[in-house]
Design a protein around this motif. Structure first.
Motif, mmCIF file in Angstrom:
data_model
loop_
_atom_site.group_PDB
_atom_site.id
_atom_site.type_symbol
_atom_site.label_atom_id
_atom_site.label_comp_id
_atom_site.label_asym_id
_atom_site.label_seq_id
_atom_site.Cartn_x
_atom_site.Cartn_y
_atom_site.Cartn_z
ATOM 1 N N SER A 131 6.323 -0.267 2.424
ATOM 2 C CA SER A 131 4.946 -0.216 1.963
ATOM 3 C C SER A 131 4.209 -1.540 2.115
ATOM 4 O O SER A 131 3.155 -1.713 1.500
ATOM 5 N N ALA A 147 0.871 -1.169 0.000
ATOM 6 C CA ALA A 147 0.000 0.000 0.000
ATOM 7 C C ALA A 147 0.902 1.210 0.000
ATOM 8 O O ALA A 147 2.090 1.113 0.305
ATOM 9 N N THR A 204 1.844 -4.535 3.356
ATOM 10 C CA THR A 204 0.599 -4.677 4.126
ATOM 11 C C THR A 204 0.404 -6.094 4.628
ATOM 12 O O THR A 204 -0.501 -6.341 5.404
ATOM 13 N N THR A 205 1.195 -7.042 4.159
ATOM 14 C CA THR A 205 1.091 -8.392 4.690
ATOM 15 C C THR A 205 2.395 -8.757 5.383
ATOM 16 O O THR A 205 3.445 -8.180 5.089
ATOM 17 N N ARG A 216 5.277 -0.683 11.661
ATOM 18 C CA ARG A 216 4.211 -1.223 10.832
ATOM 19 C C ARG A 216 3.297 -2.130 11.662
ATOM 20 O O ARG A 216 2.109 -2.244 11.385
ATOM 21 N N VAL A 218 -2.518 -10.729 6.804
ATOM 22 C CA VAL A 218 -2.713 -9.285 6.697
ATOM 23 C C VAL A 218 -2.344 -8.655 8.032
ATOM 24 O O VAL A 218 -2.813 -9.096 9.089
#
Lengths: 163, 470, 119
Positions: free
Chosen positions: B118, B65, B120-121, B253, B182
């Motif tokens: 970046s 993302a 997301t998983t 994150r 996720v």
């Protein structure tokens, strides 16, 4: 029937690994490890992951272990390695630490707090491919670039430089 | 893959394409000049794109993302890579470190950092971290003519692989408990107090062991001095600034998704305390400049861990700010060291004697970086420490804040010892280095950034607080 | 599922602990150290495959595949470094390698390095 097979294979895996890490000759250790990885591959197959099982045999037991074997033979490590064999002084604290890890893991497992019962159906090969390319597309890019740079690095360090 | 996906992955594509092109052009032209010429536009283009590109409307389907945090850190990592390239050129050619592999690997390392920024998983997060570390294994060992470099590379690889194994086992246990990769869902299902079971706790503890190695927090810090000493100086700067920044980002994150450090609060508390104390105390007794900076980096990561413990009380912004500030400062320090080592400065503090009068510019940059590491007011180091300790006090972690301030006071001694040796000692005869214009520009930019970020932190802080207070 | 997830996790835990044991015991031998890391990674893969079977999703299998690719890259680089060092100096012993990392310190054992096959 399949459950018994699992326990049998689990026993083979653990015994193979124990023999591998206590073996003083690296070549023998690799052979034990390959047998351990073979039975692990069979376990993967029982857990409905045939593709991972195949790759375990091809990549791990095949390519990676052969690479190890190749380097050991090329450098002739085994013969001069006798003096490096760890004695009881190394084994005891290491076993203590590993035992602590194992005990903690066991305690946590016994403590419960289990994941909710999941789906009954196993993921098929089709699911696997869809997940791989639809959801984790960028992972393939990262890993392929990493493999490329493994080649670059190996060439860089392997190159014989002229005067 | 849609057009909006393409817009998100474009910085990654630029970096990856730049790396391939750098390899190819080096192979064709047989000089590394072309590779450097390819590498600059790749990094600067990726940074520029992350800076100006419009935010895509649709959520991405590729495991990446581009939110504010990702874009800010993409810019930071790409500009850092460009600076490292600028500082490496002359250093490498004087050390006989040749080959197009070097700039290409720097681009690949940056690629890994950007992917991590970046992600997301958990999968892309982990793979980004590993790709970055993998590039650094090659870079650390790349100085073939220097006795320690290759060995250090191998050592770093073994440590890194061990920590990766711990981390991946932790991720596996977390996945086993919650059934998803996720980040948001997995963290909320496992890290919130009360939500996590003992299985999830085991997963997080293995994950923390892995990340403690990457951040070199205290029980897992022993590799740091050796690696900093063996690596080429610009790579040491990249390692200290970039990879530590990426490891902090890895935690940033994960943790804010649960709002608080949750289960990790207590272990992080101890890691922070031990790192601050051990890093500073070990640095007091160290006489070699690079090892001294390595121990100081351990202490600084301890401060970042304090910020992470403080968590939602402004701690995440402080940690992000400090990661950026520390990256710039340590790159400036190692850049100046890279220049000074060419003039005949050896490993020890004494060998830097009198450099201040013979090589005023690099010595001034080094002094500024050291002042920033101590936390003298107008510098970024001061603002970062101020943010961290106020956040800790706001979160009720008074003992940790007090220990941090005491540790900072302790650190004054060993940083000033280097400065004293730079300026207040008799001058030894040394050769005059040729400071390449690009090095001058890079060092100058870093010095200006240290001051500017310290004096006007509010624009950057506003951006960070917008990222964390969604 | 053919066996409870607990049993898969116990097997994985034993394998992981054996891997850690191998790393700790053989910390002076690079080859055996790498083997220990391989065992640890295999334990992680087993957890992933077990989890994927439990949840009926394929994410875990994808992760296991990626681990495999990652570790083969790491092993090939590590072995390239070992071969490079072996050409310069005749050892795979990590403790013997540490001498070179301190340029300032006197190095009695670094003799072969200076006359190494750099030329």
């Amino acid at each position: 029937m399949e459950a018994y097979l699992f326990y049998l294979l689990a026993a083979v895996t653990v015994i193979g690994t124990v023999l591998a890490i206590t073996e003083k000759h690296p070549v023998h250790a690799i052979v034990y490890l390959v047998s351990s990885f073979f039975s692990l591959a069979a376990i993967f197959f029982l857990l409905a992951a045939p593709l991972i099982a195949m790759f375990e045999v091809i990549i791990y037991a095949g390519a990676v272990m052969v690479l190890f074997m190749f380097v050991i033979m090329m450098l002739d490590v085994g013969r001069s390695g006798d003096g490096l064999r760890p004695g009881l002084r190394q084994w005891l604290p290491a076993m203590l630490l590993a035992g602590v890890i194992l005990a903690l893991l066991g305690m946590m497992l016994a403590h419960g707090g289990w994941p909710a019962p999941g789906a009954g159906a196993a993921a098929t090969l089709r699911d696997f491919s869809l997940t791989l390319f639809r959801q984790h597309g960028v992972a393939i890019e990262i890993i392929s670039l990493q493999l490329l740079f493994a080649v670059v690095g190996a060439l860089y360090f392997g190159k014989r430089r002229g005067p | 893959m849609t057009a909006s996906d393409l817009r998100i992955v474009l910085p990654l594509l630029l970096l990856a394409g730049g790396a391939l092109l750098a390899l190819l052009s080096g192979g064709i032209t047989r000089t590394e000049r072309a590779s450097y010429l390819v590498a600059y536009p790749a990094t600067l283009g990726a940074a520029l794109w992350a800076l100006i590109a419009p935010s895509p409307a649709a959520a991405s389907t590729v495991g990446l993302a581009s939110d504010g945090l990702a874009r800010l850190f993409t810019v930071f990592f790409c500009l850092m890579a460009a600076t490292v390239l600028a500082l490496s050129r002359t250093y490498n050619s004087e050390r006989g470190l040749r080959g197009e592999e070097y700039p290409a690997t720097i681009l690949f390392t940056t690629f890994g950092m950007t992917a991590l920024a970046s992600a997301t998983t958990l999968l892309s997060l982990f793979l980004g971290l590993e790709a970055m570390t993998f590039g650094l294994y090659i870079l650390v060992g790349s100085d073939l003519g220097h006795a320690g470099s290759v060995e250090t590379g191998l050592k770093y690889l073994l440590i890194g692989a061990f920590s990766a194994a711990c981390m991946v086992f932790g991720i596996a246990l977390i996945y086993c408990f919650c059934g998803t990769l996720v980040i948001g869902q997995a963290v909320q299902a496992t890290l919130l107090p009360g939500a996590g079971s003992s299985l999830a706790m085991a997963g997080w503890s293995f994950m923390l062991i892995g990340i403690a190695f990457k951040l070199s927090l205290v029980p897992a810090h022993l590799w740091t001095p050796d690696v900093y000493e063996g690596a080429p100086a610009p790579v040491a700067g990249f390692l200290s600034g970039g990879s530590k920044g990426a490891a902090v980002l890895f935690l940033l994150r994960l943790l804010p998704a649960a709002g608080d450090a949750g289960l990790l609060r207590l272990p992080l508390w101890w890691l922070a305390l031990l790192s601050m104390l051990t890093g500073n105390l070990a640095a007091l007794r160290e006489n070699r400049v690079r090892r001294l900076l390595a121990y100081s980096s351990i202490a600084h990561m301890g401060y970042v861990a304090v910020a992470l413990v403080a968590g939602a009380a402004g701690g995440y912004q402080a940690a992000a700010y400090y990661a950026v500030a520390y990256g710039i400062i340590s790159l400036a320090a190692f850049g100046a060291i890279a220049v000074l080592e060419r003039t005949g400065c050896g490993a020890t503090v004494e060998s830097y004697r009198g450099v201040g009068s013979t090589h005023a510019f690099p010595a001034a940059v080094l002094t500024l970086a050291l002042f920033a590491l101590v936390g003298i007011p107008p510098t970024a180091g001061f603002t970062g420490k101020w943010l961290i300790f106020t956040a800790a006090i706001r979160a009720g972690e008074l003992p940790l804040a007090v220990m941090g301030i005491l540790a900072t006071a302790l650190s004054l001694y060993y940083y000033l010892r280097i400065v004293a040796s730079l300026y207040f000692s008799p001058v030894a005869a040394r050769q005059q280095p040729l400071l390449a214009p690009v090095e001058r520009i890079a060092l100058g930019c870093l010095a200006v950034l240290i001051i500017v970020l310290g004096a006007w932190p509010s624009p950057l802080l506003d951006l960070f607080s917008r990222c964390f207070n969604r | 599922m053919i066996v409870p997830l607990t049993h898969v996790l116990i097997l994985a835990g034993i394998l992981f602990a054996l891997g850690v044991l191998c790393v700790l015991v053989w910390r002076s031998n690079v080859i055996m150290l790498l083997i220990g890391i391989e065992i640890m990674l295999n334990a992680a893969m087993l957890v992933f495959v077990g989890g994927a079977r439990h949840w009926g999703t394929a994410d875990g299998q994808v992760f296991a595949l990626m681990i495999m690719a990652m570790t083969s890259a790491e092993v090939s680089l590590a072995l390239a470094l070992v071969v490079h060092l072996h050409r310069k100096r005749d050892t795979v012993n990590v403790d013997a390698l540490t001498t070179g990392s301190r340029p300032g310190a006197p190095e009695p054992s670094a003799g072969p390095l200076e006359e190494g096959p750099e030329a």
